[in-house]
Design a protein around this motif. Structure first.
Motif, short mmCIF file in Angstrom:
data_model
loop_
_atom_site.label_atom_id
_atom_site.label_comp_id
_atom_site.label_asym_id
_atom_site.label_seq_id
_atom_site.Cartn_x
_atom_site.Cartn_y
_atom_site.Cartn_z
N ARG A 188 0.76 -1.45 -0.18
CA ARG A 188 -0.06 -0.13 -0.13
C ARG A 188 1.01 1.96 0.16
NH1 ARG A 188 -5.40 -1.67 3.30
NH2 ARG A 188 -6.40 -3.71 2.85
N MET A 189 0.25 2.34 -0.93
CA MET A 189 1.08 3.47 -0.41
C MET A 189 0.48 3.88 0.49
SD MET A 189 3.43 3.36 -3.20
CE MET A 189 4.16 5.34 -2.84
N TYR A 248 0.39 12.42 0.56
CA TYR A 248 0.27 13.42 1.37
C TYR A 248 -0.69 13.43 0.86
CZ TYR A 248 -0.37 18.72 1.81
OH TYR A 248 -0.20 19.68 2.58
N PRO A 249 -2.43 13.54 1.65
CA PRO A 249 -3.35 13.68 1.83
C PRO A 249 -4.01 13.90 0.48
CG PRO A 249 -2.87 14.25 3.54
CD PRO A 249 -1.80 14.45 2.89
N ASP A 250 -3.57 15.42 -0.68
CA ASP A 250 -3.80 16.23 -1.40
C ASP A 250 -4.01 14.91 -2.87
OD1 ASP A 250 -4.82 18.39 -0.12
OD2 ASP A 250 -2.80 19.73 -0.99
N ASN A 251 -2.57 14.29 -2.62
CA ASN A 251 -2.11 13.75 -4.00
C ASN A 251 -2.71 12.55 -3.52
OD1 ASN A 251 -0.27 14.76 -5.10
ND2 ASN A 251 1.41 15.20 -3.18
N ALA A 252 -3.11 11.86 -2.63
CA ALA A 252 -3.85 10.49 -2.02
C ALA A 252 -5.64 10.68 -2.49
CB ALA A 252 -3.76 10.32 -0.51
N ARG A 253 -5.82 11.95 -2.37
CA ARG A 253 -7.09 12.23 -3.36
C ARG A 253 -7.47 11.92 -5.59
NH1 ARG A 253 -7.87 15.34 1.15
NH2 ARG A 253 -6.60 17.21 -0.04
N SER A 310 -5.52 0.29 -1.63
CA SER A 310 -4.27 0.24 -2.02
C SER A 310 -3.50 1.47 -1.69
CB SER A 310 -3.80 -0.33 -2.65
OG SER A 310 -4.37 0.83 -4.26
N VAL A 311 -4.56 2.82 -1.08
CA VAL A 311 -3.60 4.18 -1.16
C VAL A 311 -4.00 4.17 1.04
CG1 VAL A 311 -3.12 6.91 -1.75
CG2 VAL A 311 -3.81 4.97 -3.39
N ILE A 312 -2.63 5.09 1.61
CA ILE A 312 -2.91 5.05 2.88
C ILE A 312 -2.74 6.62 2.76
CG2 ILE A 312 -2.34 5.09 5.04
CD1 ILE A 312 -2.21 1.95 4.83
N GLN A 348 -3.81 11.65 8.24
CA GLN A 348 -4.99 11.03 9.02
C GLN A 348 -5.02 11.27 10.09
OE1 GLN A 348 -7.97 12.87 6.57
NE2 GLN A 348 -6.02 13.24 5.10
N PRO A 349 -6.54 11.14 10.68
CA PRO A 349 -6.46 10.72 12.05
C PRO A 349 -6.20 9.10 12.22
CG PRO A 349 -7.69 11.83 12.28
CD PRO A 349 -7.39 12.15 10.73
N ASP A 350 -6.94 7.89 11.38
CA ASP A 350 -6.82 6.59 12.25
C ASP A 350 -4.94 6.30 10.71
OD1 ASP A 350 -8.17 7.86 9.37
OD2 ASP A 350 -8.73 5.60 9.06
N ALA A 351 -4.29 7.25 10.45
CA ALA A 351 -3.28 6.84 8.80
C ALA A 351 -2.73 5.96 9.69
CB ALA A 351 -2.17 8.06 8.73
N LEU A 352 -1.76 6.36 10.88
CA LEU A 352 -0.71 5.69 11.41
C LEU A 352 -1.62 4.39 12.13
CD1 LEU A 352 1.33 7.49 14.09
CD2 LEU A 352 2.31 6.47 11.28
#
Length: 331
Positions: free
Chosen positions: A167-168, A171-176, A192-194, A198-202
């Protein structure tokens, strides 16, 4: 595909102040100043044409696209010429710039087929795979560290051959943007993208790796001002800023780190290369800073070696060594 050589994705690191001797804040994230221009209907159309016409026929459109950007995107052309001068050891010619942009367009075009699982279209050579196999046989989850160099999607070939679930992290903007791309090409891969930050990312990263999965970063670009420590390290003749955040996360996860480069060699040929970088499994807290520094230096050295080996695969179309002014990617 009708997308400009602009940054498709990037790693992220926790907000911290730049340390003494680090890169100046104004040079940290110029590549993010101008967003990538894209349109979902264009992406869907190109995906449909690529799948309908097949790879060989649909590739024909890449040549006029590459020529257009070489002729009418002066900032990207200058950045390409500067990098190629460093990598080739001679002044870059117009034909070199065309080959550079065509390689980028080819990799973006091939993304459609990688993400659709049509791996049989490609002739993929593997080197260093024994490092990956050894870690997997030992039950280890891996942090793959790549760059905006070649095709990270080529890593998916390992999923079919060796059962890796990567899973990649980005950064959030690019993740979107990437999630939208995945939805257009293969909706089954949207998970497949994290998105970090974000609060639950880790938690999601920990859960994925605890379940035997692996994660991947593109770790060659720093972020916006004040967004984290960046080290200035020698790279192709001058110092450039490299982020430390991805390695700090790997150290937090106590995971082994493997450098990965999916080099495009022309036609349908790719070379997927792996090199061990670091293993933070047993790094004491007092030695972590030194271990991180050594790992980052190794990352930069490996990236430089691969740039010299396959220069057409470098896809940072902005002034990487002096990013104090916003890059102007074509498009």
């Amino acid at each position: 595909m009708s997308r400009s050589p602009a940054p498709p994705q990037a790693p992220v690191e926790p907000p911290q102040q730049l340390a003494a001797g680090s890169a100046a804040p104004s040079a940290a994230s110029a590549w993010r100043q101008r967003p990538e221009r894209s349109s979902m209907w264009v992406l869907r159309l190109m995906t449909w044409l690529s799948l309908r016409l097949g790879r060989r026929v649909s590739r024909l459109i890449l040549y006029p696209i590459a020529a257009y950007f070489v002729l009418f995107a002066p900032a990207a052309r200058r950045a390409s010429r500067d990098f190629l001068r460093r990598a080739l050891g001679r002044p870059a010619r117009m034909g070199d710039g065309f080959r550079h942009v065509l390689a980028f367009a080819s990799v973006v075009h091939d993304r459609v087929y990688w993400l659709r699982g049509q791996h049989e279209l490609f002739d993929v050579r593997l080197s260093g795979i024994e490092h990956v196999i050894g870690l997997r046989q030992a039950g280890r989850s891996i942090v793959f560290m790549g760059a905006h160099f070649g095709s990270f999607e080529a890593l998916r070939v390992l999923g079919g051959r060796y059962g890796l679930d990567v899973r990649m992290l980005m950064y959030p903007d690019n993740a979107r943007m990437v999630t939208q791309t995945l939805a257009a090409i293969n909706p089954e891969l949207t998970e497949s993208v994290i998105a970090l930050g974000q609060p639950d990312a880790l938690l999601r990263v920990h859960e994925h790796m605890a379940a035997g999965g692996c994660v991947g970063f593109l770790a060659d670009r720093t972020l916006q001002e004040g967004d984290g420590k960046a080290r200035l390290l020698p790279f192709l003749g001058d110092k450039a800023a490299f982020p430390q955040g991805p390695l700090r996360l790997a150290a937090l996860l106590r995971a082994p780190v493997v450098f990965m480069a999916g080099m495009y060699l022309g036609g349908n040929q790719y070379h997927l290369a792996f090199e061990p970088m670091a293993d933070f499994s047993h790094t004491p807290a007092g030695a972590r800073a030194q271990a991180l520094d050594q790992a980052l230096q190794r990352y930069v050295a490996l990236l430089e070696a691969h740039c010299l080996q396959a220069p057409w695969n470098w896809f940072n179309f902005y002034d990487f060594w002096n990013a104090s002014s916003p890059p102007l990617p074509p498009g």
